[in-house]
Scaffold this active site. Structure first.
Site, PDB file in Angstrom:
ATOM      1  N   ARG A  61       0.822  -1.222   0.000  1.00 48.85           N
ATOM      2  CA  ARG A  61       0.000   0.000   0.000  1.00 48.85           C
ATOM      3  C   ARG A  61       0.856   1.272   0.000  1.00 48.85           C
ATOM      4  O   ARG A  61       0.503   2.271   0.632  1.00 48.85           O
ATOM      5  CB  ARG A  61      -0.943   0.038   1.215  1.00 48.85           C
ATOM      6  CG  ARG A  61      -2.025  -1.027   1.213  1.00 48.85           C
ATOM      7  CD  ARG A  61      -3.003  -0.831   0.061  1.00 48.85           C
ATOM      8  NE  ARG A  61      -4.167  -1.704   0.211  1.00 48.85           N
ATOM      9  CZ  ARG A  61      -4.211  -2.977  -0.172  1.00 48.85           C
ATOM     10  NH1 ARG A  61      -3.161  -3.529  -0.769  1.00 48.85           N
ATOM     11  NH2 ARG A  61      -5.297  -3.690  -0.009  1.00 48.85           N
ATOM     12  N   SER A 102     -10.832  -0.586   2.936  1.00 48.92           N
ATOM     13  CA  SER A 102     -10.132  -0.788   4.214  1.00 48.92           C
ATOM     14  C   SER A 102      -9.684   0.581   4.715  1.00 48.92           C
ATOM     15  O   SER A 102      -9.039   1.322   3.984  1.00 48.92           O
ATOM     16  CB  SER A 102      -8.894  -1.644   4.024  1.00 48.92           C
ATOM     17  OG  SER A 102      -9.231  -2.923   3.579  1.00 48.92           O
ATOM     18  N   GLU A 127      -5.304   4.230   5.953  1.00 50.64           N
ATOM     19  CA  GLU A 127      -4.943   4.072   4.540  1.00 50.64           C
ATOM     20  C   GLU A 127      -5.325   5.318   3.727  1.00 50.64           C
ATOM     21  O   GLU A 127      -4.508   5.809   2.942  1.00 50.64           O
ATOM     22  CB  GLU A 127      -5.651   2.835   3.987  1.00 50.64           C
ATOM     23  CG  GLU A 127      -4.868   2.105   2.932  1.00 50.64           C
ATOM     24  CD  GLU A 127      -5.681   0.996   2.282  1.00 50.64           C
ATOM     25  OE1 GLU A 127      -6.600   1.318   1.508  1.00 50.64           O
ATOM     26  OE2 GLU A 127      -5.389  -0.179   2.534  1.00 50.64           O
TER      27      GLU A 127
HETATM   28  N1  EPU Z   1     -11.042 -10.418  10.110  1.00 55.05           N
HETATM   29  C1  EPU Z   1     -11.708 -10.470  11.305  1.00 55.05           C
HETATM   30  N2  EPU Z   1     -12.726  -9.588  11.513  1.00 55.05           N
HETATM   31  C2  EPU Z   1     -13.093  -8.681  10.595  1.00 55.05           C
HETATM   32  C3  EPU Z   1     -12.401  -8.612   9.363  1.00 55.05           C
HETATM   33  C4  EPU Z   1     -11.365  -9.512   9.152  1.00 55.05           C
HETATM   34  O1  EPU Z   1     -11.408 -11.302  12.172  1.00 55.05           O
HETATM   35  O2  EPU Z   1     -14.028  -7.937  10.840  1.00 55.05           O
HETATM   36  C5  EPU Z   1      -9.995 -11.418   9.829  1.00 55.05           C
HETATM   37  C6  EPU Z   1     -10.505 -12.417   8.800  1.00 55.05           C
HETATM   38  O3  EPU Z   1     -11.184 -13.470   9.398  1.00 55.05           O
HETATM   39  C7  EPU Z   1      -9.238 -12.886   8.154  1.00 55.05           C
HETATM   40  C8  EPU Z   1      -8.361 -11.661   8.227  1.00 55.05           C
HETATM   41  O4  EPU Z   1      -8.896 -10.807   9.210  1.00 55.05           O
HETATM   42  O5  EPU Z   1      -8.651 -13.927   8.896  1.00 55.05           O
HETATM   43  C9  EPU Z   1      -8.227 -10.934   6.892  1.00 55.05           C
HETATM   44  O6  EPU Z   1      -9.501 -10.481   6.462  1.00 55.05           O
HETATM   45  P1  EPU Z   1      -9.840 -10.250   4.908  1.00 55.05           P
HETATM   46  O7  EPU Z   1      -9.527 -11.470   4.121  1.00 55.05           O
HETATM   47  O8  EPU Z   1     -11.233  -9.736   4.833  1.00 55.05           O
HETATM   48  O9  EPU Z   1      -8.806  -9.175   4.430  1.00 55.05           O
HETATM   49  P2  EPU Z   1      -8.209  -7.869   5.115  1.00 55.05           P
HETATM   50  O10 EPU Z   1      -6.819  -8.147   5.578  1.00 55.05           O
HETATM   51  O11 EPU Z   1      -9.159  -7.361   6.132  1.00 55.05           O
HETATM   52  C10 EPU Z   1      -7.090  -6.987   2.937  1.00 55.05           C
HETATM   53  C11 EPU Z   1      -7.030  -5.713   2.158  1.00 55.05           C
HETATM   54  C12 EPU Z   1      -8.293  -5.559   1.313  1.00 55.05           C
HETATM   55  C13 EPU Z   1      -8.396  -6.748   0.383  1.00 55.05           C
HETATM   56  C14 EPU Z   1      -8.429  -8.034   1.214  1.00 55.05           C
HETATM   57  C15 EPU Z   1      -8.386  -9.268   0.371  1.00 55.05           C
HETATM   58  C16 EPU Z   1      -5.670  -4.145   3.394  1.00 55.05           C
HETATM   59  C17 EPU Z   1      -5.650  -2.929   4.246  1.00 55.05           C
HETATM   60  N3  EPU Z   1      -6.872  -4.579   3.031  1.00 55.05           N
HETATM   61  O12 EPU Z   1      -8.164  -6.874   3.878  1.00 55.05           O
HETATM   62  O13 EPU Z   1      -8.138  -4.385   0.525  1.00 55.05           O
HETATM   63  O14 EPU Z   1      -9.567  -6.678  -0.407  1.00 55.05           O
HETATM   64  O15 EPU Z   1      -7.254  -8.088   2.074  1.00 55.05           O
HETATM   65  O16 EPU Z   1      -7.115  -9.407  -0.199  1.00 55.05           O
HETATM   66  O17 EPU Z   1      -4.616  -4.683   3.058  1.00 55.05           O
HETATM   67  C18 EPU Z   1      -8.535  -2.026   0.616  1.00 55.05           C
HETATM   68  O18 EPU Z   1      -7.315  -1.874   0.733  1.00 55.05           O
HETATM   69  O19 EPU Z   1      -9.314  -1.044   0.571  1.00 55.05           O
HETATM   70  C19 EPU Z   1      -9.077  -3.379   0.584  1.00 55.05           C
HETATM   71  C20 EPU Z   1     -10.390  -3.612   0.609  1.00 55.05           C
END
Ligand code: EPU
Length: 343
Positions: free
Chosen positions: A169, A243, A339
Site C-alpha cells: 500500500r 479498508s 490508509e
Molecule cells: N477479520 C476479522 N474480523 C473482521 C475482518 C477480518 O477477524 O471484521 C480477519 C478475517 O477473518 C481474516 C483476516 O482478518 O482472517 C483478513 O480479512 P480479509 O480477508 O477480509 O482481508 P483484510 O486483511 O481485512 C485486505 C485488504 C483488502 C483486500 C483483502 C483481500 C488491506 C488494508 N486490506 O483486507 O483491501 O480486499 O485483504 O485481499 O490490506 C482495501 O485496501 O481497501 C481493501 C479492501
C-alpha cells in the site's frame, strides 16, 4: 484549454460522501494541452499560492468541509493493447479510466493478470499510488511503467516499475511526489499465458462453492466480485473508502509474544521477516465491529471498513479513526495507520 471553476461541491466526488467544497476545480480530460493550462495557472498569483491536489475516483480520501486548493480531477481516458510478445502483453490505461471497468476490458480482450483486482474502487491513475492489492495480487506485480506530468514544471515524467519504490500500500507517489504529479497513464505488462492466483482462502472457498475446478480469469473475477459484494460495503449505498487501516507490519518477536497472549491473532509472515497482522481481527476484538460513534462507525461485516451511516463529515470520520486506533493500541500495543489520504 481546461476550464476552471470556483467553489465546487465535491460531496459526490468522494466515496465517503463527505460534505466538501473546493475553492478551485478543473477537469483534465487529456494529457494534450495540460502543460499549457498548468503554465497559465502557475502565472496566476492566487492559484500559485494554493496547494494543488489531484482527484481521481475519490475512493481513498477523507475530505474536509472546505478545501483551499486547486483540485484537478483526472478524467483522461484510454484503453489500448500496445504490443504482445514473449515478454508479455503491454497494455495502456488512461489515468482517468475507472479501475474496475478497465480490468473487465482487459478480461474481455482475453487477457489475464488483473482478475483478482476486480471491483476495487478508484481509477487506473490512482492504482500505483497506494499499490492497490487484493486476494494475493498487488498492482505492482503487473505495472511496467507509470507516465505522469510534473505539475511544477509541466514536463512529462516516466517512472519504470523499479523507480516506483512499491511496497505494501505504498509507493514513491505517496512521498516525494505527493501532490506534485498527475499520473496520465499506466502501462501494464500482463502475462502471455494465464497463471491463476487462487491461493487466498476466500477465493478457494468461493470457487468450490460455485463448483469451479479449473477456473478461467473470468471465473476468478466472478469469485472476487462475489466475495467483495458479500463482505465490503457498496459506496453507492453506504459511504466508505474500503479498508480504512493498513494491516500493520510488526517484528516477528512481537507477533510471537502477541500470539502467546492472544492465540487466535491472525498473522501473515512476510518475506522480509516482518509479520503482517490482520487489522480487521484486532479491531473486531477491540469491540469495534459494527460499532458506531455518531454518524460513522466500523462496518458490521468487515471491521476494517469505516463507514458513513449518513450525514458524517471529516471530523466524524477522524473521531472514529482515533477511537479505534486508541482502543487497538491499548489492547494489543499495535499502532494502526490509516490508509486513506486526509487533505
Ligand atoms: N477479520 C476479522 N474480523 C473482521 C475482518 C477480518 O477477524 O471484521 C480477519 C478475517 O477473518 C481474516 C483476516 O482478518 O482472517 C483478513 O480479512 P480479509 O480477508 O477480509 O482481508 P483484510 O486483511 O481485512 C485486505 C485488504 C483488502 C483486500 C483483502 C483481500 C488491506 C488494508 N486490506 O483486507 O483491501 O480486499 O485483504 O485481499 O490490506 C482495501 O485496501 O481497501 C481493501 C479492501
Amino acid at each position: 484549454m481546461n476550464a476552471l471553476a470556483n467553489d465546487v461541491d465535491l460531496s459526490a466526488s468522494n466515496t465517503f460522501g463527505l460534505p466538501s467544497r473546493a475553492s478551485f476545480f478543473a477537469r483534465i480530460d487529456a494529457a494534450a494541452g495540460l502543460g499549457e493550462s498548468l503554465a497559465l495557472w502557475r502565472q496566476n498569483t492566487e492559484l500559485a499560492a494554493l496547494p494543488w491536489r489531484i482527484l481521481g475516483g475519490g475512493s481513498n480520501l477523507v475530505l474536509p468541509r472546505r478545501i483551499e486548493a486547486l483540485v484537478l480531477k483526472v478524467e483522461i481516458p484510454g484503453r489500448e493493447i500496445l504490443s504482445s510478445g514473449d515478454d508479455g502483453v503491454f497494455v495502456r490505461g488512461g489515468g482517468g479510466e475507472t479501475w474496475h471497468d478497465f480490468v473487465q476490458w482487459t478480461l474481455a480482450q482475453a487477457l489475464s493478470g488483473l482478475e483478482n483486482l476486480s471491483l476495487i474502487p478508484g481509477t487506473v491513475g490512482a492504482s500505483p499510488i497506494q499499490n492497490i492489492g487484493a486476494y494475493g495480487v498487488e498492482v505492482m506485480d503487473l505495472i511496467h511503467q507509470v507516465r505522469a506530468v510534473d505539475l511544477r514544471s509541466g514536463e512529462p515524467r516516466v517512472f519504470p516499475r523499479e523507480a516506483c519504490q512499491f511496497s505494501y500500500r505504498d509507493s514513491i507517489f505517496k512521498h516525494q511526489w505527493a501532490d506534485r504529479l498527475m499520473i496520465t497513464e499506466v502501462i501494464f505488462r500482463l502475462p502471455k499465458s494465464f497463471r491463476p492466483n487462487i491461493g487466498y482462502g476466500d477465493i478457494t472457498r468461493q470457487l468450490e462453492t460455485s463448483g469451479v475446478t479449473k477456473p478461467s480469469p473470468l471465473d476468478i473475477a466472478a469469485a472476487v466480485m462475489a466475495i467483495r459484494r458479500s463482505k465490503l460495503p457498496d459506496p453507492a449505498q453506504i459511504g466508505n473508502a474500503g479498508s480504512f487501516f493498513k494491516n500493520p507490519l510488526v517484528p516477528a518477536e512481537f507477533a510471537a509474544e502477541l500470539k502467546t497472549r492472544f492465540p487466535a491473532v491472525v498473522t501473515y509472515p512476510q518475506a522480509d521477516g516482518l509479520v503482517k497482522l490482520a487489522a480487521g481481527w484486532l479491531i473486531e476484538q477491540a469491540g469495534w465491529k459494527g460499532r458506531r460513534l455518531g454518524p460513522a462507525g466500523m462496518f458490521e461485516r468487515q471491521a476494517l471498513c469505516l463507514v458513513n451511516h449518513g450525514g458524517a463529515a471529516a471530523e466524524d470520520i477522524i473521531a472514529v479513526r482515533d477511537a479505534v486506533a486508541n482502543d487497538v493500541l491499548a489492547k494489543f500495543g499495535v499502532r494502526l495507520e490509516a490508509e486513506p489520504v486526509h487533505w
